[in-house]
Scaffold this active site. Structure first.
Site, short mmCIF file in Angstrom:
data_model
loop_
_atom_site.label_atom_id
_atom_site.label_comp_id
_atom_site.label_asym_id
_atom_site.label_seq_id
_atom_site.Cartn_x
_atom_site.Cartn_y
_atom_site.Cartn_z
N GLY A 237 21.97 7.09 19.50
CA GLY A 237 21.03 8.19 19.74
C GLY A 237 21.24 8.73 21.13
N SER A 238 20.21 9.34 21.67
CA SER A 238 20.35 10.01 22.96
C SER A 238 20.38 9.02 24.13
CB SER A 238 19.20 10.99 23.15
OG SER A 238 18.00 10.27 23.21
N ALA A 240 18.67 9.28 26.83
CA ALA A 240 17.30 9.03 27.31
C ALA A 240 16.66 7.89 26.51
CB ALA A 240 16.47 10.30 27.18
N THR A 241 16.81 7.91 25.19
CA THR A 241 16.23 6.83 24.37
C THR A 241 16.96 5.52 24.64
OG1 THR A 241 15.70 8.48 22.70
CG2 THR A 241 15.53 6.20 22.03
N GLU A 259 25.26 3.34 21.59
CA GLU A 259 26.16 4.50 21.41
C GLU A 259 25.34 5.73 21.73
OE1 GLU A 259 29.23 4.40 20.97
OE2 GLU A 259 29.75 2.54 19.95
N CYS A 293 28.26 13.26 17.97
CA CYS A 293 28.30 12.66 19.30
C CYS A 293 29.63 12.93 19.98
CB CYS A 293 28.05 11.16 19.20
SG CYS A 293 29.13 10.34 18.04
#
Ligand code: NAD
Length: 485
Positions: A237-238, A240-241, A259, A293
Site C-alpha cells: 500500500g502507500s 504513509a500507511t 511494499e 506501484c
C-alpha cells in the site's frame, strides 16, 4: 509480467468446482452489507459484510489453532495443494475476472487487465509451489557442521491495496502457505469483493481455516498490524500507511514486509529508437490505467530524441481506447475511486500551470458517470513540478527533457523512493552501465514493470522493506533456524 507456469496437480485430483459470476457474487455478498459501486458506471456491484475488530479476533484465533497442523504437512504436499489452488483459480477465471472488472474497473478482456491479473494469480501460485527451498549447509569442516533451515513463522496478516487486489493477495498468501503459515487477509475497503471472491475459490480446495479474508476498513487493518496474534505482516500500500504500520508493529515486534509507493523513472538514452520503444513506454506507464506501484511515473528523454519520442508516444496513446470494462474494445478503464481521480486531476492542473505542454488528454469529461480521467501526456516539465515529484498513480505521465546522462541519473535518483526504474537504448551494454547507477529495487532495460515470480521484487528508500517473489521471497515467510553440531 510472465505467465510462466509449472506442472499442474496430479491427474487423480477431482476437478475444482466452478462458479458462474452470479453464483460467486451470491456466495460472497451480504444483502445487508455496504454497497460497492462499479467505478465505471456507478452501478451497484454487490454488498460487502463489514467485518469488525471482533471478527478479526475470531479469524486470528482460528488461524492460530490451525497453524501447527498445517506446519506439520510435508512441503511436497503443501506444494501440491498450491497447485490445486492454482487449478481452482484457473477454472474460475471468467467469474473472477468479471468480478474484478466490475469492482476495480479494469477491462476484462483486452491488454494487461482482469483476465491477465487472474492469470498472474495462477502463475504465482504455480511458481511459488515450484521454487526450490532446501536446507543450506553453512559450515561443514573440522570445526563442525551447521545447517540453515527455514521454519514457519505462524500466523501471517496480509493487507492489500485496491489496484491489483487479486494478484497482490496471492503474492502474500501463496508464499505464506508454502512456508507452513496460516493467513488472515485484509483487503482494501475499495476492493473487498475481489479478495473475498478469490479466497472463496481458494477455499474450495484448501483445507479449512488456512486462509480467511476479513473485509473491514482501515481500523481493521490497524488492529491487525498491532495484534499480538500476528507473527508476520505482509503489507502492500502507500508509504504513509506503511509508516503507520511500522509504528504499530513496534510493540509486538511483528516481522514486516512492506511494499510501498513508488515514483519510477524511465531514462531514454540518445541512441534509442523512438518508434521501437513507444509502445513499451506506453504500457510501462499506463498499465492498469497507471494504477500500478511499479509503473513508469516520470520519463526523462534525451534532447536528441525528445521530439520524436513525444510524437511516437502520443500516437500510441491516441490509439488506446478507454471505457467500461466489459466493452471488448477498451484497454484502459476508470480510476478506481474518486479520491484517486482528484489526485490525478490536481497534479495535471499543477503541471499545466507550471508550464507543461499537454500533448494529449488533460481534459476530463465531467459528464461521465465513472471516474474516467483521460490518458494524459505532459511534456516540457521542470523536474520539480509536482506531477514529477509526487506519485500520480493514474493515467498522467510527465516528460522531462535532459541533455546529459549524468543529469538524468541525478534526477532519477533524487527522490526518496526507489521501487523500479528503466533505461531505454539500442545498446544494451550502455543501458546496463546506466542501470547500475540507478537507485531502485529493479531496473528494467527496454521494458518497465515486468515482474516475475522467480525474481525478488521490492523497493529501497521509502518504497519498502524486504522482497517478495523468488526464493528470497519465500525466506521472508519463514524464520531462519541454524542447527549446529
Ligand atoms: P493504502 O495505504 O491507502 O491502503 C492499503 C491497505 O492498508 C488497505 O487495505 C487499507 O485498508 C489498509 N490500511 C489503511 N490504514 C491502515 C493502518 N493504519 N494500518 C493498517 N492497515 C491500514 O494504499 P492504497 O491507496 O490502497 O494503494 C495505493 C498505494 O499502494 C500506492 O502508493 C502504490 O504505489 C502502493 N502499492 C505498492 C505496491 C508495491 O508492491 N510496492 C503494489 C501496489 C500498490
Amino acid at each position: 509480467m510472465t505467465t510462466d507456469t509449472a506442472t499442474t496437480s496430479p491427474a487423480a485430483s477431482p476437478a475444482p468446482p466452478t462458479f458462474m459470476y452470479e453464483e460467486l457474487l451470491a456466495a460472497i455478498t451480504d444483502p445487508g452489507g455496504r454497497e460497492i459501486l462499479d467505478p465505471a458506471t456507478g452501478e451497484l456491484v454487490g454488498r460487502v459484510h463489514e467485518s469488525t475488530v471482533e471478527d478479526l479476533e475470531q479469524a486470528l484465533a482460528r488461524a492460530r489453532a490451525k497453524q501447527p497442523e498445517w506446519a506439520a504437512v510435508p512441503d511436497a504436499e503443501r506444494c501440491a495443494l498450491l497447485q490445486r489452488a492454482a487449478d481452482a483459480v484457473e477454472a474460475n477465471a471468467p467469474a473472477l475476472a468479471e468480478l474484478l472488472s466490475r469492482e476495480q474497473g479494469k477491462p476484462v478482456q483486452n491488454g494487461p487487465n482482469a483476465l491477465f491479473e487472474v492469470g498472474g494469480a495462477v502463475a504465482w501460485l504455480r511458481a511459488t509451489a515450484s521454487l526450490p527451498l532446501e536446507p543450506e549447509t553453512i559450515v561443514d569442516d573440522e570445526s563442525g557442521h551447521a545447517v540453515l533451515h527455514y521454519d514457519p513463522i505462524g500466523v501471517v496478516g496480509a493487507i492489500s491495496p485496491w489496484n491489483w487486489p487479486m494478484m497482490i493477495s496471492v503474492w502474500q498468501i501463496a508464499p505464506a502457505l508454502r512456508m507452513g503459515n496460516t493467513v488472515v487477509a485484509k483487503p482494501s475497503e475499495y476492493t473487498p469483493l475481489s479478495v473475498l471472491g478469490l479466497v472463496h475459490v481458494l477455499n474450495q480446495v484448501l483445507p479449512e481455516g488456512l486462509v480467511t479474508a476479513v473485509a473491514g476498513g482501515r481500523e481493521v487493518g490497524a488492529a491487525l498490524s498491532q495484534h499480538a496474534g500476528v507473527d508476520k505482516l505482509m503489507f502492500t500500500g502507500s508509504t504513509a500507511t506503511g509508516k503507520a504500520i511500522m509504528r504499530s508493529a513496534a510493540d509486538t515486534l511483528t516481522r514486516l514486509t512492506l511494499e510501498l509507493g513508488g515514483n519510477d523513472a524511465g531514462i531514454v538514452l540518445p541512441d534509442a529508437d523512438p518508434q521501437a520503444i513507444a509502445e513499451g513506454l506506453f504500457w510501462g506507464a499506463f498499465i492498469n490505467t497507471g494504477q500500478t506501484c511499479a509503473a513508469l511515473k516520470r520519463l526523462y528523454v534525451h534532447e536528441d530524441v525528445y521530439d520524436a519520442v513525444c510524437e511516437a508516444l502520443t500516437e500510441v496513446a491516441a490509439a488506446m481506447p478507454m471505457g467500461q470494462g466489459r466493452d471488448e474494445r477498451n484497454v484502459l478503464g476508470p480510476l478506481q475511486n474518486r479520491a484517486q481521480y482528484e489526485i490525478v486531476a490536481d497534479l495535471v492542473e499543477k503541471a499545466r500551470s507550471g508550464g507543461g505542454r499537454v500533448l494529449i488528454g488533460g481534459d476530463p469529461d465531467e459528464s461521465l458517470p465513472g471516474h474516467f480521467y483521460p490518458t494524459t501526456l505532459v511534456a516540457d516539465l521542470d523536474d520539480d513540478n509536482p506531477l514529477v515529484t509526487e506519485e500520480q498513480f493514474g493515467p498522467a505521465l510527465p516528460i522531462v527533457k535532459y541533455s546529459s546522462v549524468d543529469d538524468a541519473v541525478r534526477m532519477a535518483n533524487r527522490l526518496d523512493v526507489g521501487l523500479g526504474a528503466s533505461v531505454w537504448s539500442s545498446d544494451v551494454a550502455k543501458a546496463r552501465e546506466v542501470a547500475a547507477r540507478i537507485q531502485a529495487g529493479t531496473v528494467w532495460i527496454n521494458k518497465h514493470g515486468a515482474v516475475d515470480p522467480r525474481m525478488p521484487f521490492g523497493g529501497i528508500k521509502s518504497s519498502g522493506h524486504g522482497v517478495e517473489f523468488g526464493v528470497e521471497g519465500l525466506k521472508a515467510l519463514g524464520v531462519p533456524k541454524v542447527i549446529s553440531v
